[in-house]
Design a protein around this motif. Structure first.
Motif, PDB file in Angstrom:
ATOM      1  N   LYS A   1       0.817  -1.215   0.000  1.00 53.67           N
ATOM      2  CA  LYS A   1       0.000   0.000   0.000  1.00 53.67           C
ATOM      3  C   LYS A   1       0.853   1.268   0.000  1.00 53.67           C
ATOM      4  O   LYS A   1       0.314   2.369   0.095  1.00 53.67           O
ATOM      5  CB  LYS A   1      -0.938  -0.002   1.202  1.00 53.67           C
ATOM      6  N   GLU A   2       2.195   1.083  -0.095  1.00 54.39           N
ATOM      7  CA  GLU A   2       3.131   2.203  -0.070  1.00 54.39           C
ATOM      8  C   GLU A   2       2.873   3.100   1.142  1.00 54.39           C
ATOM      9  O   GLU A   2       2.715   4.310   1.037  1.00 54.39           O
ATOM     10  CB  GLU A   2       3.063   2.981  -1.378  1.00 54.39           C
ATOM     11  N   PHE A   3       2.814   2.460   2.307  1.00 61.11           N
ATOM     12  CA  PHE A   3       2.496   3.117   3.568  1.00 61.11           C
ATOM     13  C   PHE A   3       3.732   3.040   4.459  1.00 61.11           C
ATOM     14  O   PHE A   3       4.127   1.969   4.886  1.00 61.11           O
ATOM     15  CB  PHE A   3       1.315   2.391   4.229  1.00 61.11           C
ATOM     16  N   SER A   4       4.364   4.164   4.751  1.00 60.01           N
ATOM     17  CA  SER A   4       5.604   4.179   5.526  1.00 60.01           C
ATOM     18  C   SER A   4       5.344   4.143   7.030  1.00 60.01           C
ATOM     19  O   SER A   4       4.234   4.423   7.493  1.00 60.01           O
ATOM     20  CB  SER A   4       6.406   5.435   5.197  1.00 60.01           C
ATOM     21  N   GLN A   5       6.394   3.822   7.774  1.00 60.83           N
ATOM     22  CA  GLN A   5       6.299   3.861   9.236  1.00 60.83           C
ATOM     23  C   GLN A   5       6.041   5.290   9.694  1.00 60.83           C
ATOM     24  O   GLN A   5       5.297   5.512  10.647  1.00 60.83           O
ATOM     25  CB  GLN A   5       7.581   3.324   9.869  1.00 60.83           C
ATOM     26  N   TYR A   6       6.622   6.243   9.018  1.00 62.01           N
ATOM     27  CA  TYR A   6       6.393   7.646   9.340  1.00 62.01           C
ATOM     28  C   TYR A   6       4.910   7.997   9.209  1.00 62.01           C
ATOM     29  O   TYR A   6       4.338   8.666  10.055  1.00 62.01           O
ATOM     30  CB  TYR A   6       7.232   8.540   8.421  1.00 62.01           C
ATOM     31  N   ARG A   7       4.296   7.480   8.162  1.00 67.18           N
ATOM     32  CA  ARG A   7       2.864   7.729   7.954  1.00 67.18           C
ATOM     33  C   ARG A   7       2.027   7.087   9.064  1.00 67.18           C
ATOM     34  O   ARG A   7       1.020   7.649   9.498  1.00 67.18           O
ATOM     35  CB  ARG A   7       2.456   7.205   6.585  1.00 67.18           C
ATOM     36  N   LEU A   8       2.445   5.898   9.540  1.00 74.39           N
ATOM     37  CA  LEU A   8       1.759   5.270  10.676  1.00 74.39           C
ATOM     38  C   LEU A   8       1.851   6.169  11.904  1.00 74.39           C
ATOM     39  O   LEU A   8       0.870   6.353  12.626  1.00 74.39           O
ATOM     40  CB  LEU A   8       2.366   3.907  11.009  1.00 74.39           C
ATOM     41  N   LEU A   9       3.044   6.713  12.143  1.00 71.73           N
ATOM     42  CA  LEU A   9       3.229   7.610  13.280  1.00 71.73           C
ATOM     43  C   LEU A   9       2.304   8.823  13.162  1.00 71.73           C
ATOM     44  O   LEU A   9       1.680   9.231  14.147  1.00 71.73           O
ATOM     45  CB  LEU A   9       4.687   8.068  13.377  1.00 71.73           C
ATOM     46  N   LYS A  10       2.206   9.386  11.982  1.00 71.18           N
ATOM     47  CA  LYS A  10       1.334  10.548  11.750  1.00 71.18           C
ATOM     48  C   LYS A  10      -0.141  10.182  11.846  1.00 71.18           C
ATOM     49  O   LYS A  10      -0.985  11.048  12.053  1.00 71.18           O
ATOM     50  CB  LYS A  10       1.625  11.183  10.381  1.00 71.18           C
ATOM     51  N   SER A  11      -0.457   8.883  11.723  1.00 69.49           N
ATOM     52  CA  SER A  11      -1.848   8.417  11.784  1.00 69.49           C
ATOM     53  C   SER A  11      -2.270   8.009  13.188  1.00 69.49           C
ATOM     54  O   SER A  11      -3.382   7.536  13.388  1.00 69.49           O
ATOM     55  CB  SER A  11      -2.047   7.235  10.830  1.00 69.49           C
ATOM     56  N   GLY A  12      -1.359   8.129  14.170  1.00 70.92           N
ATOM     57  CA  GLY A  12      -1.737   7.853  15.550  1.00 70.92           C
ATOM     58  C   GLY A  12      -1.105   6.632  16.185  1.00 70.92           C
ATOM     59  O   GLY A  12      -1.418   6.297  17.329  1.00 70.92           O
ATOM     60  N   ILE A  13      -0.222   5.942  15.485  1.00 70.10           N
ATOM     61  CA  ILE A  13       0.507   4.817  16.073  1.00 70.10           C
ATOM     62  C   ILE A  13       1.799   5.382  16.655  1.00 70.10           C
ATOM     63  O   ILE A  13       2.558   6.057  15.953  1.00 70.10           O
ATOM     64  CB  ILE A  13       0.824   3.739  15.003  1.00 70.10           C
ATOM     65  N   ASP A  14       2.057   5.134  17.939  1.00 68.08           N
ATOM     66  CA  ASP A  14       3.233   5.741  18.560  1.00 68.08           C
ATOM     67  C   ASP A  14       4.505   4.910  18.378  1.00 68.08           C
ATOM     68  O   ASP A  14       4.467   3.772  17.922  1.00 68.08           O
ATOM     69  CB  ASP A  14       2.986   6.053  20.036  1.00 68.08           C
ATOM     70  N   HIS A  15       5.652   5.515  18.724  1.00 69.89           N
ATOM     71  CA  HIS A  15       6.955   4.865  18.577  1.00 69.89           C
ATOM     72  C   HIS A  15       7.039   3.563  19.361  1.00 69.89           C
ATOM     73  O   HIS A  15       7.605   2.578  18.883  1.00 69.89           O
ATOM     74  CB  HIS A  15       8.088   5.799  19.045  1.00 69.89           C
ATOM     75  N   LYS A  16       6.467   3.561  20.565  1.00 64.78           N
ATOM     76  CA  LYS A  16       6.511   2.366  21.414  1.00 64.78           C
ATOM     77  C   LYS A  16       5.775   1.198  20.743  1.00 64.78           C
ATOM     78  O   LYS A  16       6.255   0.062  20.756  1.00 64.78           O
ATOM     79  CB  LYS A  16       5.896   2.673  22.780  1.00 64.78           C
ATOM     80  N   THR A  17       4.635   1.487  20.151  1.00 63.60           N
ATOM     81  CA  THR A  17       3.863   0.449  19.459  1.00 63.60           C
ATOM     82  C   THR A  17       4.626  -0.070  18.248  1.00 63.60           C
ATOM     83  O   THR A  17       4.672  -1.272  18.013  1.00 63.60           O
ATOM     84  CB  THR A  17       2.483   0.983  19.048  1.00 63.60           C
ATOM     85  N   LEU A  18       5.249   0.826  17.499  1.00 62.09           N
ATOM     86  CA  LEU A  18       6.046   0.389  16.351  1.00 62.09           C
ATOM     87  C   LEU A  18       7.181  -0.522  16.797  1.00 62.09           C
ATOM     88  O   LEU A  18       7.451  -1.550  16.171  1.00 62.09           O
ATOM     89  CB  LEU A  18       6.633   1.607  15.619  1.00 62.09           C
TER      90      LEU A  18
ATOM     91  N   LYS B   1      -7.083  -0.204  15.255  1.00 60.63           N
ATOM     92  CA  LYS B   1      -6.578   1.065  14.734  1.00 60.63           C
ATOM     93  C   LYS B   1      -5.722   0.825  13.483  1.00 60.63           C
ATOM     94  O   LYS B   1      -5.868   1.531  12.485  1.00 60.63           O
ATOM     95  CB  LYS B   1      -5.747   1.772  15.810  1.00 60.63           C
ATOM     96  N   LEU B   2      -4.856  -0.177  13.530  1.00 60.41           N
ATOM     97  CA  LEU B   2      -4.025  -0.503  12.370  1.00 60.41           C
ATOM     98  C   LEU B   2      -4.889  -0.910  11.178  1.00 60.41           C
ATOM     99  O   LEU B   2      -4.638  -0.491  10.045  1.00 60.41           O
ATOM    100  CB  LEU B   2      -3.043  -1.624  12.706  1.00 60.41           C
TER     101      LEU B   2
END
Length: 67
Positions: A14-31, A47-48
């Protein structure tokens, strides 16, 4: 054992970066938790799924290998 390799594959498709996940509400700890194949809450799974517009099968797989 949990395996989140489907998540990384889904993100790549889906060409979805980790940075985009962070901007979408997923925090660093969850990643970090996902990278280490550790447990996440059902709320985080939901949420994911909403962010990536996919199902839990597109995020996690279960294996019989010990932790």
């Amino acid at each position: 054992m949990l395996d989140y390799s489907p998540l990384w594959s889904t993100m790549k498709e889906k060409e979805f970066s980790q940075y985009r996940l962070l901007k979408s509400g997923i925090d660093h700890k969850t990643l970090d938790t996902l990278k280490k194949n550790k447990n996440i809450t059902v709320i985080t799974m939901e949420k994911l799924c909403r962010i990536l517009e996919c199902t839990p099968n597109d995020i996690v797989a279960f294996t019989n290998e010990p932790d």
